[in-house]
Design a protein around this motif. Sequence first.
Motif, PDB file in Angstrom:
ATOM      1  N   PHE A  57       0.902  -1.095   0.010  1.00  0.00           N
ATOM      2  CA  PHE A  57      -0.367   0.149   0.386  1.00  0.00           C
ATOM      3  C   PHE A  57       0.515   1.244  -0.189  1.00  0.00           C
ATOM      4  O   PHE A  57       1.881   1.307   0.844  1.00  0.00           O
ATOM      5  CB  PHE A  57      -1.250   0.375   0.949  1.00  0.00           C
ATOM      6  N   VAL A  58       0.730   1.878  -1.125  1.00  0.00           N
ATOM      7  CA  VAL A  58       1.538   3.703  -1.114  1.00  0.00           C
ATOM      8  C   VAL A  58       0.581   4.131  -0.571  1.00  0.00           C
ATOM      9  O   VAL A  58       0.127   4.830  -1.289  1.00  0.00           O
ATOM     10  CB  VAL A  58       2.190   3.604  -2.793  1.00  0.00           C
ATOM     11  N   MET A  59       0.590   4.902   0.281  1.00  0.00           N
ATOM     12  CA  MET A  59       0.184   6.411   0.606  1.00  0.00           C
ATOM     13  C   MET A  59       1.164   7.390   0.193  1.00  0.00           C
ATOM     14  O   MET A  59       2.720   7.673   0.344  1.00  0.00           O
ATOM     15  CB  MET A  59      -0.146   6.619   2.380  1.00  0.00           C
ATOM     16  N   PRO A  60       0.329   9.130   0.401  1.00  0.00           N
ATOM     17  CA  PRO A  60       1.220   9.938   0.515  1.00  0.00           C
ATOM     18  C   PRO A  60       2.002  10.286   1.502  1.00  0.00           C
ATOM     19  O   PRO A  60       1.955   9.971   2.333  1.00  0.00           O
ATOM     20  CB  PRO A  60       0.149  11.244  -0.146  1.00  0.00           C
ATOM     21  N   GLY A  61       3.503  10.571   1.565  1.00  0.00           N
ATOM     22  CA  GLY A  61       4.305  10.442   2.448  1.00  0.00           C
ATOM     23  C   GLY A  61       3.459  11.413   3.161  1.00  0.00           C
ATOM     24  O   GLY A  61       3.074  12.245   4.070  1.00  0.00           O
ATOM     25  N   GLY A  62       3.910  10.518   4.891  1.00  0.00           N
ATOM     26  CA  GLY A  62       3.365  11.183   5.690  1.00  0.00           C
ATOM     27  C   GLY A  62       3.775  13.171   6.199  1.00  0.00           C
ATOM     28  O   GLY A  62       5.257  13.439   5.425  1.00  0.00           O
ATOM     29  N   VAL A  63       3.682  13.557   6.133  1.00  0.00           N
ATOM     30  CA  VAL A  63       3.597  15.055   6.647  1.00  0.00           C
ATOM     31  C   VAL A  63       3.247  15.365   8.174  1.00  0.00           C
ATOM     32  O   VAL A  63       1.706  15.268   8.767  1.00  0.00           O
ATOM     33  CB  VAL A  63       2.868  16.761   6.105  1.00  0.00           C
ATOM     34  N   ASP A  64       4.234  15.227   9.397  1.00  0.00           N
ATOM     35  CA  ASP A  64       3.661  15.953  10.942  1.00  0.00           C
ATOM     36  C   ASP A  64       4.020  17.481  10.696  1.00  0.00           C
ATOM     37  O   ASP A  64       5.549  17.767  10.891  1.00  0.00           O
ATOM     38  CB  ASP A  64       4.959  14.759  11.285  1.00  0.00           C
ATOM     39  N   GLY A  65       2.784  17.762  10.780  1.00  0.00           N
ATOM     40  CA  GLY A  65       2.365  19.169  10.733  1.00  0.00           C
ATOM     41  C   GLY A  65       3.241  19.493  12.470  1.00  0.00           C
ATOM     42  O   GLY A  65       3.438  20.922  12.632  1.00  0.00           O
ATOM     43  N   HIS A  66       3.604  19.179  13.111  1.00  0.00           N
ATOM     44  CA  HIS A  66       4.146  19.635  14.828  1.00  0.00           C
ATOM     45  C   HIS A  66       5.058  19.207  15.363  1.00  0.00           C
ATOM     46  O   HIS A  66       4.682  18.265  15.812  1.00  0.00           O
ATOM     47  CB  HIS A  66       2.570  20.158  16.074  1.00  0.00           C
ATOM     48  N   VAL A  67       6.930  18.925  15.247  1.00  0.00           N
ATOM     49  CA  VAL A  67       7.759  18.368  16.093  1.00  0.00           C
ATOM     50  C   VAL A  67       8.497  18.915  16.557  1.00  0.00           C
ATOM     51  O   VAL A  67       8.741  20.761  16.573  1.00  0.00           O
ATOM     52  CB  VAL A  67       8.405  17.399  15.315  1.00  0.00           C
TER      53      VAL A  67
ATOM     54  N   GLY B   5       7.520   6.557   7.861  1.00  0.00           N
ATOM     55  CA  GLY B   5       6.647   6.996   6.678  1.00  0.00           C
ATOM     56  C   GLY B   5       6.955   8.351   6.811  1.00  0.00           C
ATOM     57  O   GLY B   5       5.909   8.813   5.505  1.00  0.00           O
ATOM     58  N   VAL B   6       7.034   9.643   7.202  1.00  0.00           N
ATOM     59  CA  VAL B   6       7.292  10.792   7.702  1.00  0.00           C
ATOM     60  C   VAL B   6       8.001  10.516   6.029  1.00  0.00           C
ATOM     61  O   VAL B   6       8.800  11.019   6.725  1.00  0.00           O
ATOM     62  CB  VAL B   6       6.821  11.254   8.572  1.00  0.00           C
ATOM     63  N   THR B   7       7.390  11.891   5.090  1.00  0.00           N
ATOM     64  CA  THR B   7       8.135  12.212   4.974  1.00  0.00           C
ATOM     65  C   THR B   7       8.638  13.866   4.647  1.00  0.00           C
ATOM     66  O   THR B   7       9.924  14.669   3.760  1.00  0.00           O
ATOM     67  CB  THR B   7       8.014  11.885   2.734  1.00  0.00           C
ATOM     68  N   THR B   8       7.877  14.814   5.424  1.00  0.00           N
ATOM     69  CA  THR B   8       8.041  16.448   5.603  1.00  0.00           C
ATOM     70  C   THR B   8       8.126  16.550   7.216  1.00  0.00           C
ATOM     71  O   THR B   8       6.750  15.965   7.501  1.00  0.00           O
ATOM     72  CB  THR B   8       7.300  16.961   4.564  1.00  0.00           C
ATOM     73  N   ILE B   9       8.364  17.101   7.138  1.00  0.00           N
ATOM     74  CA  ILE B   9       8.560  17.679   8.833  1.00  0.00           C
ATOM     75  C   ILE B   9       8.476  19.022   8.805  1.00  0.00           C
ATOM     76  O   ILE B   9       8.834  19.926   8.895  1.00  0.00           O
ATOM     77  CB  ILE B   9       8.998  17.039  10.229  1.00  0.00           C
ATOM     78  N   VAL B  10       7.297  19.639  10.034  1.00  0.00           N
ATOM     79  CA  VAL B  10       7.110  20.855  10.160  1.00  0.00           C
ATOM     80  C   VAL B  10       7.768  21.473  12.383  1.00  0.00           C
ATOM     81  O   VAL B  10       6.683  21.386  12.207  1.00  0.00           O
ATOM     82  CB  VAL B  10       6.326  21.811  10.358  1.00  0.00           C
TER      83      VAL B  10
END
Length: 459
Positions: free
Chosen positions: A53-63, A87-92
Amino acid sequence: MQQLFQNAQIAQPDGTLLAVDILVTDGIIEKFSPARGEPAPAGVVATDLHGLFVMPGGVDGHVHFDDPGFTEREDFGTGTMGAAAGGVTTIVDMPCTSLPPVTTPDNFKTKMKAVESKAYVDYAFWGGTTPTFIDSGAFRRLLPELKELGVVGIKAYTISGMQTYPRLDTRQMVMLFEAARDFNMLVAVHAEDYFLATYYTDKIIREGRSDPLAYKDGRTYDAEPLAVSTVLALARREHTRVHIVHMSTSAGVDLVRQAKGQGIDATAETCPHYLLLNREDFVRLGSLAKCTPPLRDRYDNEVLWAGLLDGTIDYVATDHAAGIYPREKVTDNIWNAYAGMPGVQLRVSLMLHEACTVRGMNLYRFGEIMSTNPAKRLGLFPRKGMLAVGSDADFACIDPKAPMTVHAEDLYAKNKYTPFEGRELRGAVRQTYVRGNQVYDSSGKFPAGAGYGKFIKAV
């Protein structure tokens, strides 16, 4: 360079899975085609995803990756390794738990220089401001400068335990909201009423209590809805875009639902620990599970889930904030414990298990709450958060049926502890790709290496 990712299963809006091949050119998705098992064209690098299963890379908006300044807790290297493995490809990253905080262009550049060689995945920054900048008027110059540099918005606290990043009072919050409206900037607010939380905390300390529930009772439940109500009222009055971080109470959910119904431009996030843990776990785990806001009650868990399922809560972030283990996290006196826990690596697996396997959320909606919605709200969309032609080739490749057991020793966090120790889940991240390059595989390797992750400017 052209790449062909073959035999991927992607979710459709109705939750069904479609077998596709994904053609990527120079890190950008170029085409989707039905998976036929045919050899890749000459000159195209093929990767067989074997039906994952391929989902859009995870975006964690609060780290909070604490870099620079508090790197004994976490740094951008260990934090983004955990993101890649989860599986998170972008962190904020938040502006407040680094030295200096990201409140000026010079501080932004200091932050960038400190982290750019360490990142394994892509990243963005929240900006911030302080009472001093607001009272002096300097914030009206600094906010648009930070926006031009690409921050996703401005983070504010109604209560803060950080000397380097104090809370804003209501007057200062009004001034911030006015400026944010003028500059079209999103304001994220940690919403707990300062006076209620301080009064009850001081009262309980005077009574001599130091058990885990002393912290929960001091950081009183009503502090969150009172602050949320104030923030939403200001957003309505000033026509400001606002985001409530780490929602923890059922009353808060009700207020956000009402605000959205009134047309207020408000969004909210919650975290896995507020969905999956409660006061019973706090009693059992003690200081290990201390976080801010505190864990609430089982009823709040269920109302938060309802809010997530009906769209009142827009997405799930982690508020990843590791303390030094064991020194800051193992104590019999709850007041001495650091409030926070690592979470970025476990977000996808925890939520996939509970949201989809247990509660029946479909996989397309799962992609929205983990990737698409935060990317949209934070100005990273459509480059991030979506499997679409023209978007970055960011993929989390998951075996939804694979069993896994949470163990702190498996975390890439600098401080290895978790309140989810021993939890058995179904759904494991097998591979993670950022802009077409593999940044993690399930053997524990990070092929792209440190420094591959790039800063993503919000638009």
